[in-house]
Design an enzyme around this catalytic site. Structure first.
Site, mmCIF file in Angstrom:
data_model
loop_
_atom_site.group_PDB
_atom_site.id
_atom_site.type_symbol
_atom_site.label_atom_id
_atom_site.label_comp_id
_atom_site.label_asym_id
_atom_site.label_seq_id
_atom_site.Cartn_x
_atom_site.Cartn_y
_atom_site.Cartn_z
ATOM 1 N N ASN A 9 -27.370 14.997 -9.289
ATOM 2 C CA ASN A 9 -28.350 15.866 -9.932
ATOM 3 C C ASN A 9 -27.752 17.268 -9.957
ATOM 4 O OD1 ASN A 9 -30.488 17.415 -10.758
ATOM 5 N ND2 ASN A 9 -31.728 17.091 -8.905
ATOM 6 N N LYS A 11 -28.866 19.854 -11.389
ATOM 7 C CA LYS A 11 -29.860 20.938 -11.452
ATOM 8 C C LYS A 11 -29.429 21.931 -12.554
ATOM 9 C CE LYS A 11 -30.930 19.919 -6.696
ATOM 10 N NZ LYS A 11 -31.446 20.352 -5.398
ATOM 11 N N HIS A 96 -39.002 15.462 -9.234
ATOM 12 C CA HIS A 96 -38.197 16.171 -8.224
ATOM 13 C C HIS A 96 -39.040 17.298 -7.610
ATOM 14 C CE1 HIS A 96 -35.097 18.584 -6.356
ATOM 15 N NE2 HIS A 96 -34.319 17.521 -6.413
ATOM 16 N N GLU A 98 -38.392 20.220 -6.912
ATOM 17 C CA GLU A 98 -38.261 21.529 -7.577
ATOM 18 C C GLU A 98 -39.123 21.578 -8.834
ATOM 19 O OE1 GLU A 98 -33.982 21.473 -7.695
ATOM 20 O OE2 GLU A 98 -33.964 21.660 -5.508
ATOM 21 N N GLU A 168 -36.603 12.294 -0.870
ATOM 22 C CA GLU A 168 -35.918 13.565 -0.643
ATOM 23 C C GLU A 168 -36.818 14.471 0.192
ATOM 24 O OE1 GLU A 168 -32.762 14.332 -3.974
ATOM 25 O OE2 GLU A 168 -34.657 15.283 -4.473
ATOM 26 N N GLY A 174 -30.578 21.106 0.048
ATOM 27 C CA GLY A 174 -29.804 22.338 -0.059
ATOM 28 C C GLY A 174 -29.713 23.135 1.234
ATOM 29 N N SER A 208 -28.964 17.149 1.255
ATOM 30 C CA SER A 208 -27.729 17.479 1.971
ATOM 31 C C SER A 208 -26.834 16.255 2.200
ATOM 32 C CB SER A 208 -28.043 18.195 3.293
ATOM 33 O OG SER A 208 -28.723 19.413 3.045
HETATM 34 P P1 13P Z 1 -28.609 18.758 -2.117
HETATM 35 O O1 13P Z 1 -27.753 17.520 -2.121
HETATM 36 O O2 13P Z 1 -27.923 19.968 -2.634
HETATM 37 O O3 13P Z 1 -29.285 18.955 -0.781
HETATM 38 O O4 13P Z 1 -29.807 18.488 -3.173
HETATM 39 C C1 13P Z 1 -30.515 17.303 -3.087
HETATM 40 C C2 13P Z 1 -31.341 17.132 -4.295
HETATM 41 O O5 13P Z 1 -32.314 17.846 -4.512
HETATM 42 C C3 13P Z 1 -30.934 16.096 -5.249
HETATM 43 O O6 13P Z 1 -31.928 15.832 -6.186
#
Ligand code: 13P
Length: 250
Positions: A9, A11, A96, A98, A168, A174, A208
């Protein structure tokens, strides 16, 4: 045996040119990754047209990061399933955290998007996860199973069978603070049990994940791969992660 999936992903990272350069570097690196790992790249919408033709050999699949629930209409800024299909998109991330936090996605719109993805011939990767507050209050399982049930509500058995899920934990995204694999496994067992028909559903862990820890996750019986943010942005790092996902016997 459930399918292993490693989905990147991206983003809001990479222009079309940067995405194309990633793919050129990435494809040779994943040639030796066993077929039992399905590899998916989810670039921003604006990079789909540049990436899609480069993936026509089919080893690496194309995904998107969101989809609207209508096929067309007055929805400024939105993109629909038929528009994604035109670019040979096969997967789409839905719900997601976010999107839920910054763009107002709710359990209802996640359900509508999941149904629209399925109706449009896309495989939704439905993401669920709890905040640190919910976790500390001991509410992880209640929250995550509620989100899972809400997303799949009203789907036919046949459609439920086409869904991919992702767990997640928001506090792990992150942050470098990945969830203990056994703990993630337990949450996924609860997700798998909360709606009939999820026995064969791939459930991905996200938060992560990197090339060093992915095998700790895929070694768990309920974990079928990773939904990867930061570690999917570099071709070498993501190719290594995809190879390592398959390094454990299941
Ligand atoms: P990270 O792998 O950067 O922690 O992000 C995870 C994520 O949100 C994948 O959709």
């Amino acid at each position: 045996m459930r399918q292993l999936i490693c989905a990147g992903n991206w983003k809001m990272h990479k222009t079309a040119n940067e995405a194309a350069a990633f793919v050129d570097a990435f494809l040779p690196l994943v040639r030796a990754v066993p077929d039992r790992v399905e590899i998916v790249l989810c670039p921003p919408f604006t990079a789909l047209a540049a990436v899609s033709p480069k993936l026509s050999a089919g080893r690496v699949k194309l995904g998107a990061q969101d989809v609207h629930w209508e096929n067309s209409g007055a929805f400024t800024g939105a993109v629909s399933a038929p528009m994604l299909r035109e670019h040979r998109v096969q997967y789409v991330i839905v719900g997601h955290s976010e999107r839920r936090e910054y763009f107002g996605d709710t359990d209802l719109t996640v359900r509508l998007k999941t149904a629209a993805a399925l109706a449009g011939g896309l495989t939704p990767i439905v993401a669920v996860g709890e905040t640190l507050e919910l976790r500390d209050a001991g509410n992880t399982l209640a929250h995550v199973t509620l989100q899972t049930r809400a997303a799949l509500e009203g789907l036919s058995e046949a459609d439920v069978a086409r869904v991919v899920l992702a767990y997640e934990p928001i506090w792990a995204i992150g942050t470098g603070r990945s969830c203990d694999p056994a703990e993630a496994n337990a949450v996924m067992a609860a997700m798998r049990a909360c709606v009939p028909g999820l026995r064969e559903t791939p459930i991905l862990y996200g938060g992560s994940v990197n090339s060093e820890n992915i095998a700790d996750y895929t070694a768990q019986p309920e974990i079928d791969g990773g939904l990867v943010g930061g570690a999917s942005l570099d071709p070498k790092s993501f190719a290594g992660l995809c190879a390592n996902a398959a390094s454990v016997s299941r």
